[in-house]
Design a protein around this motif. Structure first.
Motif, mmCIF file in Angstrom:
data_model
loop_
_atom_site.group_PDB
_atom_site.id
_atom_site.type_symbol
_atom_site.label_atom_id
_atom_site.label_comp_id
_atom_site.label_asym_id
_atom_site.label_seq_id
_atom_site.Cartn_x
_atom_site.Cartn_y
_atom_site.Cartn_z
ATOM 1 N N ILE A 1 0.840 -1.207 0.000
ATOM 2 C CA ILE A 1 0.000 0.000 0.000
ATOM 3 C C ILE A 1 0.872 1.253 0.000
ATOM 4 N N THR A 2 1.899 1.273 0.853
ATOM 5 C CA THR A 2 2.763 2.456 0.928
ATOM 6 C C THR A 2 3.668 2.518 -0.298
ATOM 7 N N ARG A 3 3.718 3.673 -0.942
ATOM 8 C CA ARG A 3 4.588 3.850 -2.098
ATOM 9 C C ARG A 3 5.633 4.917 -1.837
ATOM 10 N N ASP A 4 5.189 6.115 -1.452
ATOM 11 C CA ASP A 4 6.135 7.171 -1.091
ATOM 12 C C ASP A 4 6.702 6.910 0.302
ATOM 13 N N SER A 5 7.907 7.424 0.554
ATOM 14 C CA SER A 5 8.416 7.462 1.926
ATOM 15 C C SER A 5 7.788 8.675 2.605
ATOM 16 N N ILE A 6 7.052 8.449 3.684
ATOM 17 C CA ILE A 6 6.276 9.492 4.350
ATOM 18 C C ILE A 6 6.908 9.818 5.698
ATOM 19 N N ALA A 7 7.221 11.096 5.936
ATOM 20 C CA ALA A 7 7.803 11.535 7.205
ATOM 21 C C ALA A 7 6.724 12.201 8.055
ATOM 22 N N VAL A 8 6.650 11.814 9.321
ATOM 23 C CA VAL A 8 5.665 12.372 10.252
ATOM 24 C C VAL A 8 6.390 12.815 11.518
ATOM 25 N N ASP A 9 6.283 14.092 11.866
ATOM 26 C CA ASP A 9 6.883 14.593 13.099
ATOM 27 C C ASP A 9 5.967 14.287 14.281
ATOM 28 N N TRP A 10 6.588 13.866 15.371
ATOM 29 C CA TRP A 10 5.824 13.345 16.518
ATOM 30 C C TRP A 10 6.637 13.604 17.780
ATOM 31 N N THR A 11 5.967 13.684 18.914
ATOM 32 C CA THR A 11 6.635 13.854 20.198
ATOM 33 C C THR A 11 6.388 12.620 21.054
ATOM 34 N N TRP A 12 7.480 11.959 21.437
ATOM 35 C CA TRP A 12 7.390 10.768 22.288
ATOM 36 C C TRP A 12 7.562 11.173 23.744
ATOM 37 N N THR A 13 6.709 10.663 24.615
ATOM 38 C CA THR A 13 6.808 10.916 26.047
ATOM 39 C C THR A 13 7.387 9.680 26.729
ATOM 40 N N ASP A 14 8.548 9.841 27.334
ATOM 41 C CA ASP A 14 9.202 8.738 28.045
ATOM 42 C C ASP A 14 8.312 8.313 29.215
ATOM 43 N N PRO A 15 7.840 7.061 29.240
ATOM 44 C CA PRO A 15 6.919 6.653 30.316
ATOM 45 C C PRO A 15 7.566 6.677 31.696
ATOM 46 N N LYS A 16 8.890 6.628 31.768
ATOM 47 C CA LYS A 16 9.566 6.623 33.070
ATOM 48 C C LYS A 16 9.802 8.043 33.588
ATOM 49 N N THR A 17 10.371 8.895 32.747
ATOM 50 C CA THR A 17 10.729 10.255 33.189
ATOM 51 C C THR A 17 9.696 11.304 32.817
ATOM 52 N N LYS A 18 8.762 10.928 31.933
ATOM 53 C CA LYS A 18 7.741 11.856 31.411
ATOM 54 C C LYS A 18 8.363 12.961 30.552
ATOM 55 N N ALA A 19 9.643 12.810 30.200
ATOM 56 C CA ALA A 19 10.293 13.790 29.332
ATOM 57 C C ALA A 19 9.781 13.623 27.906
ATOM 58 N N GLU A 20 9.634 14.758 27.193
ATOM 59 C CA GLU A 20 9.148 14.720 25.817
ATOM 60 C C GLU A 20 10.332 14.819 24.856
ATOM 61 N N ARG A 21 10.370 13.920 23.877
ATOM 62 C CA ARG A 21 11.473 13.860 22.916
ATOM 63 C C ARG A 21 10.911 13.943 21.506
ATOM 64 N N PRO A 22 11.441 14.829 20.649
ATOM 65 C CA PRO A 22 10.931 14.937 19.272
ATOM 66 C C PRO A 22 11.459 13.806 18.392
ATOM 67 N N VAL A 23 10.580 13.268 17.545
ATOM 68 C CA VAL A 23 10.920 12.160 16.652
ATOM 69 C C VAL A 23 10.330 12.451 15.268
ATOM 70 N N ARG A 24 11.106 12.182 14.236
ATOM 71 C CA ARG A 24 10.568 12.209 12.866
ATOM 72 C C ARG A 24 10.486 10.768 12.384
ATOM 73 N N LEU A 25 9.268 10.233 12.306
ATOM 74 C CA LEU A 25 9.034 8.855 11.872
ATOM 75 C C LEU A 25 8.941 8.823 10.352
ATOM 76 N N ILE A 26 9.664 7.906 9.729
ATOM 77 C CA ILE A 26 9.687 7.820 8.268
ATOM 78 C C ILE A 26 9.191 6.445 7.855
ATOM 79 N N ASP A 27 7.998 6.414 7.248
ATOM 80 C CA ASP A 27 7.445 5.160 6.740
ATOM 81 C C ASP A 27 7.961 4.948 5.320
ATOM 82 N N THR A 28 8.224 3.700 4.964
ATOM 83 C CA THR A 28 8.793 3.404 3.642
ATOM 84 C C THR A 28 8.025 2.281 2.970
ATOM 85 N N ALA A 29 8.221 2.178 1.659
ATOM 86 C CA ALA A 29 7.616 1.085 0.903
ATOM 87 C C ALA A 29 8.307 -0.229 1.234
#
Length: 462
Positions: A222-250
């Protein structure tokens, strides 16, 4: 955030060509056949001083919501909700179709401002379609040719009333953030998800985002293009927020099986995504185990110098889970001898198992991938390594290793200086690389070791 402009229209009217024109790069796959674009793609557009986020969408089709085209249309409808302006694209040469009229009826129910574009209007062949477009009720259409770059000034004039104030607000926010000298955000983690078709890559990203951001389904590829999505992950232990760019690929199949031109473009796009990423997660299917193609993908990632994590997905339906895990671990250690101990995790996109552990592992391995060792500490380790296992003397001729230095990071690169290095066995080179990885905290990241001998000043010059 920059103002957001979405491109909407039926299949094959030139939406992705317009997207590429506005971002100034060929980011979206383009082909003559309809239905190439399936997921939303975001890009930074620049048009005569106007800066905005442009969103390419799948072609709008009148299909059942449960079908693949129907799910693609739902993605387009969702993206319209966050848009500041919508560009409704028609094909001027084909004229107005019933599907164009259906899209127009839907757009008239939205509060988002609509700019009507009559694409493929080069020459005179598009004139009848331009005149027909008035019947859609969105005023005078902007005639343009995305392929040839004609009509961009008219598009600028049509967008300016809707974006001028929003761009001024964005510039003010950027200026204010630059004045906050104490603000030092952590670097965003560029994390690509790769694997064979139908391993669950898009489903995994949707599970991390906790929304149906990417199109998924039982159909492979289904996926054809490589799709980048910016997201913020919250560390379940420290509750610190970390920025992540998730890249989906074919999905990447065996080269011999890839005969379709679009699939070739998609695989090439996935390879480009690997090169862009810092950390790559190779996703395996627990119902199929480790296959030769997975090892080829892993080797490609390591050859590109990227940090690698391997995750076994669909763990919730795995049979003989312990035997599967141990078997994959043994096969990896044998098949990826150049980097032993690559992190191996079990995850489930469906239940959410292991996802936080995977993201934490990605941050940890990026730290190792970016690590720099001071030259003094590096050579203390080097002296100890030579004392514990001196280099051989092939043919009675001594190989003298003088010192080592770290030349680069991301991936870590080292330069070893000495004499007769052309005689140094590959086994001793591996001994040094494994020692660097084990003793200096580089974990299972790819390491480059370059050998350099001093030039002989008495060598005969040609």
């Amino acid at each position: 955030m920059l103002p957001q402009v979405i491109i909407i229209g039926r299949p094959n009217v030139g939406k992705s060509t317009l997207f590429n024109r506005l971002v100034g790069k060929k980011l979206a796959l383009v082909d003559d056949q309809p239905g190439v674009t399936r997921d939303r793609r975001f890009g930074e557009a620049h048009l005569l001083g106007l800066d905005f986020t442009i969103v390419d969408t799948a072609g709008w089709e009148d299909e059942d919501a449960a079908s693949l085209p129907g799910r693609m249309r739902q993605q387009t409808e969702a993206s319209l909700k966050g848009a500041d302006v919508a560009l409704f694209v028609i094909d001027a040469r084909a004229g107005i179709t019933p599907l164009d009229e259906e899209i127009a009826r839907y757009l008239r129910t939205s509060t988002v401002p609509i700019v009507l574009l009559a694409n493929k209007a080069e020459g005179r062949s598009g004139d009848p379609g331009i005149y027909e477009a008035f019947s859609l009720g969105f005023g005078e259409p902007v005639a343009l040719s995305a392929e040839h770059g004609q009509g961009m000034a008219d598009l600028f004039e049509a967008l300016l009333p809707h974006l001028d104030d929003k761009q001024a607000e964005h510039e003010a926010e950027v200026e204010a953030s630059q004045e906050e000298e104490d603000y030092d955000p952590q670097a965003i983690l560029k994390l690509a998800i790769v694997g064979r078709p139908n391993a669950g890559k898009s489903t995994l990203i949707n599970a991390l985002l906790r929304e149906d951001r990417l199109l998924t389904g039982p159909e492979a590829g289904i996926t054809r293009d490589s799709i980048a999505v910016d997201w913020t992950w919250t560390d379940p232990k420290t509750k610190a927020e970390r920025p992540v760019r998730l890249i989906d690929t074919a999905g990447m199949r065996k080269k011999a099986q890839v005969v379709d031109k679009l699939e070739k473009l998609s695989v090439a796009d996935a390879r480009h995504a690997i090169d862009f990423a810092e950390v790559v997660v190779l996703l395996l299917d627990a119902t199929r185990g480790l296959e030769h193609q997975d090892l080829k993908i892993a080797s490609l990632v390591l050859e590109e110098g990227r940090a690698l994590i391997i995750a076994i997905n669909k763990w919730d339906v795995a049979e003989d889970a312990s035997g599967l895990f141990n078997g994959v671990r043994a096969a990896l250690d044998e098949g990826l001898a150049q980097v032993r101990g690559v992190p191996l995790l079990s995850v489930s996109a469906r239940t959410g198992k292991g996802l936080d552990t995977m993201i934490q592992a990605a941050f940890d391995i990026r730290d190792a991938w970016s690590k720099r060792v001071p030259t003094a500490a590096l050579n203390r380790w080097f002296d100890d390594a030579l004392a514990a296992n001196p280099p051989p003397a092939p043919g009675g001729r001594r190989i003298k290793l003088r010192y080592i230095t770290q030349a680069k990071t991301r991936p870590p690169g080292f330069v070893l200086f000495g004499t007769r290095l052309d005689m140094l066995p590959e086994s001793y080179r591996r001994y040094l690389v494994n020692g660097i990885r084990r003793e200096l905290g580089f974990e299972a990241v790819p390491i480059r070791l370059t050998l350099r001998s001093p030039k002989n000043p008495f060598a005969t010059k040609k």
